[in-house]
Write an enzyme that holds these catalytic residues in place. Structure first.
Site, mmCIF file in Angstrom:
data_model
loop_
_atom_site.group_PDB
_atom_site.id
_atom_site.type_symbol
_atom_site.label_atom_id
_atom_site.label_comp_id
_atom_site.label_asym_id
_atom_site.label_seq_id
_atom_site.Cartn_x
_atom_site.Cartn_y
_atom_site.Cartn_z
ATOM 1 N N TYR A 1 0.843 -1.207 0.000
ATOM 2 C CA TYR A 1 0.000 0.000 0.000
ATOM 3 C C TYR A 1 0.877 1.256 0.000
ATOM 4 C CZ TYR A 1 -3.779 3.207 1.412
ATOM 5 O OH TYR A 1 -4.685 4.235 1.467
ATOM 6 N N THR B 1 -14.185 5.665 6.927
ATOM 7 C CA THR B 1 -14.873 5.132 5.737
ATOM 8 C C THR B 1 -14.915 3.605 5.847
ATOM 9 O OG1 THR B 1 -12.883 4.764 4.429
ATOM 10 C CG2 THR B 1 -13.854 6.983 4.306
ATOM 11 N N LYS C 1 1.025 4.122 -2.945
ATOM 12 C CA LYS C 1 0.661 5.519 -2.689
ATOM 13 C C LYS C 1 1.856 6.456 -2.890
ATOM 14 C CE LYS C 1 -3.680 4.879 -1.842
ATOM 15 N NZ LYS C 1 -4.693 5.416 -2.779
HETATM 16 P P1 NAP Z 1 -13.605 2.970 0.362
HETATM 17 O O1 NAP Z 1 -14.704 3.489 1.206
HETATM 18 O O2 NAP Z 1 -13.217 1.534 0.469
HETATM 19 O O3 NAP Z 1 -13.938 3.339 -1.162
HETATM 20 C C1 NAP Z 1 -13.123 2.865 -2.207
HETATM 21 C C2 NAP Z 1 -14.019 2.390 -3.334
HETATM 22 O O4 NAP Z 1 -13.170 1.927 -4.410
HETATM 23 C C3 NAP Z 1 -14.904 1.202 -2.928
HETATM 24 O O5 NAP Z 1 -16.220 1.356 -3.403
HETATM 25 C C4 NAP Z 1 -14.217 0.041 -3.610
HETATM 26 O O6 NAP Z 1 -15.073 -1.031 -3.905
HETATM 27 C C5 NAP Z 1 -13.723 0.714 -4.876
HETATM 28 N N1 NAP Z 1 -12.744 -0.109 -5.591
HETATM 29 C C6 NAP Z 1 -11.892 -1.040 -5.104
HETATM 30 N N2 NAP Z 1 -11.213 -1.619 -6.098
HETATM 31 C C7 NAP Z 1 -11.649 -1.052 -7.246
HETATM 32 C C8 NAP Z 1 -11.347 -1.232 -8.610
HETATM 33 N N3 NAP Z 1 -10.459 -2.171 -9.028
HETATM 34 N N4 NAP Z 1 -11.975 -0.467 -9.532
HETATM 35 C C9 NAP Z 1 -12.885 0.453 -9.148
HETATM 36 N N5 NAP Z 1 -13.248 0.651 -7.880
HETATM 37 C C10 NAP Z 1 -12.631 -0.087 -6.932
HETATM 38 O O7 NAP Z 1 -12.258 3.783 0.636
HETATM 39 P P2 NAP Z 1 -11.979 5.326 0.994
HETATM 40 O O8 NAP Z 1 -11.524 5.369 2.387
HETATM 41 O O9 NAP Z 1 -13.084 6.200 0.539
HETATM 42 O O10 NAP Z 1 -10.704 5.563 0.093
HETATM 43 C C11 NAP Z 1 -10.709 6.363 -1.098
HETATM 44 C C12 NAP Z 1 -9.256 6.617 -1.476
HETATM 45 O O11 NAP Z 1 -8.627 7.366 -0.423
HETATM 46 C C13 NAP Z 1 -8.418 5.334 -1.630
HETATM 47 O O12 NAP Z 1 -7.540 5.485 -2.719
HETATM 48 C C14 NAP Z 1 -7.660 5.258 -0.332
HETATM 49 O O13 NAP Z 1 -6.453 4.542 -0.472
HETATM 50 C C15 NAP Z 1 -7.442 6.720 -0.024
HETATM 51 N N6 NAP Z 1 -7.182 6.986 1.402
HETATM 52 C C16 NAP Z 1 -8.125 6.698 2.349
HETATM 53 C C17 NAP Z 1 -7.833 6.951 3.683
HETATM 54 C C18 NAP Z 1 -8.800 6.652 4.799
HETATM 55 O O14 NAP Z 1 -8.404 6.800 5.980
HETATM 56 N N7 NAP Z 1 -10.032 6.262 4.519
HETATM 57 C C19 NAP Z 1 -6.593 7.503 4.033
HETATM 58 C C20 NAP Z 1 -5.679 7.780 3.036
HETATM 59 C C21 NAP Z 1 -5.990 7.532 1.716
HETATM 60 P P3 NAP Z 1 -15.093 -2.289 -2.883
HETATM 61 O O15 NAP Z 1 -15.615 -1.762 -1.587
HETATM 62 O O16 NAP Z 1 -15.995 -3.260 -3.562
HETATM 63 O O17 NAP Z 1 -13.663 -2.747 -2.772
#
Ligand code: NAP
Length: 253
Positions: free
Chosen positions: A152, A189, A156
């Protein structure tokens, strides 16, 4: 005049978390939004909640055919494409010794190569159609390392420098396209909830996440969506190749 009312935005990962919040916030400021997600039902539900300014589609960011189709659907539905927000991502636990080659490729394929695919398509379209703004979701894990997030962190960190490379290329060639990365800390999330729930000791894991940021509250998807709104709008016209940290001060020390 709303902040992005002349824009069409494609938001990947639009069915959940930061992507869903971002799509809602962009639409609330006048944008027309395509929500694309591998979970097409979640994307459809999120789009329906927004209303007429939103549409949805199934997108697996690892599949080029999916990208080509969703870009065409966005143009068909809304007549343009000015903003790409790459939110789709996966989080997998694993150190250098605890990550298999298969797991490594899976995380890199979705988080880094998936983002690259979207950027490449967006640049090709936007350069011929008046420019645009690309926002890539990296993480604090793209700036500092975690022993247990080998793949990861690597994905990133790659997104962080992919973004800067695109930003410089577009500026040096006067393409009118900006590209910036966003680096959240802990945001409540499904990604975080699932990661904690799947750990060996969810109570202890929850404590670790709760104590990760120096502020005394957790971040919300809306906090990040508001930053992405700024980067999507023309208010940020001089912001290019920037790494926008949104982590309550985690990486300040
Ligand atoms: P999330 O709620 O899990 O949303 C991510 C979405 O992407 C989910 O609907 C997931 O579907 C979908 N996804 C996964 N694999 C995919 C693919 N191959 N093609 C298209 N869609 C796909 O996560 P989030 O927390 O909102 O994260 C959004 C972004 O922010 C990510 O890139 C994450 O790494 C980044 N981020 C998040 C945090 C945090 O604390 N939440 C911190 C730093 C960075 P499924 O649920 O079916 O897998």
């Amino acid at each position: 005049m709303s902040r992005v009312d002349d824009k069409v935005a494609l938001v990947t990962g639009g069915g959940s978390g930061i992507g869903a919040a971002t799509a809602r916030i962009l639409a609330g400021e006048g944008a027309r939004v395509m929500l694309a997600d591998i979970d097409d039902k979640a994307a459809a539900d999120a789009a329906a909640a927004i209303g007429d300014n939103a549409a949805s589609s199934r997108l697996d960011v690892t599949k080029q055919d999916d990208w080509d189709r969703v870009a065409a659907e966005t143009l068909d539905a809304f007549g343009g494409w000015h903003v790409l927000v790459n939110c789709a991502g996966i989080l997998r636990r694993g150190s250098i010794e605890g990550t298999s080659l298969e797991e490594w490729y899976q995380v890199i394929d979705v988080n880094l190569t998936g983002t690259w695919r979207g950027c490449r398509l967006a640049v090709a379209h936007m350069r011929e159609n008046g420019g645009g703004s690309i926002v890539n979701l990296s993480s604090v894990s793209g700036i500092v390392g975690d022993a247990d997030l080998c793949a990861y962190d690597s994905s990133k960190g790659g997104v962080r420098l992919l973004t800067k490379s695109i930003a410089l290329y577009c500026a040096e060639n006067n393409l009118g396209i900006r590209c910036n990365s966003v680096h959240p800390g802990v945001i409540e999330t499904p990604m975080v909830h699932n990661y904690i729930a799947e750990s060996d000791d969810p109570v202890r894991e929850r404590e670790i996440w709760d104590g990760y940021m120096p502020v005394d509250f957790q971040g919300t998807a809306d906090d990040v969506g508001m930053l992405i709104l700024y980067l999507s709008s023309d208010e940020s016209r001089l912001v290019n190749g920037a790494e926008m940290v949104i982590d309550g001060g985690t990486t300040a020390g």
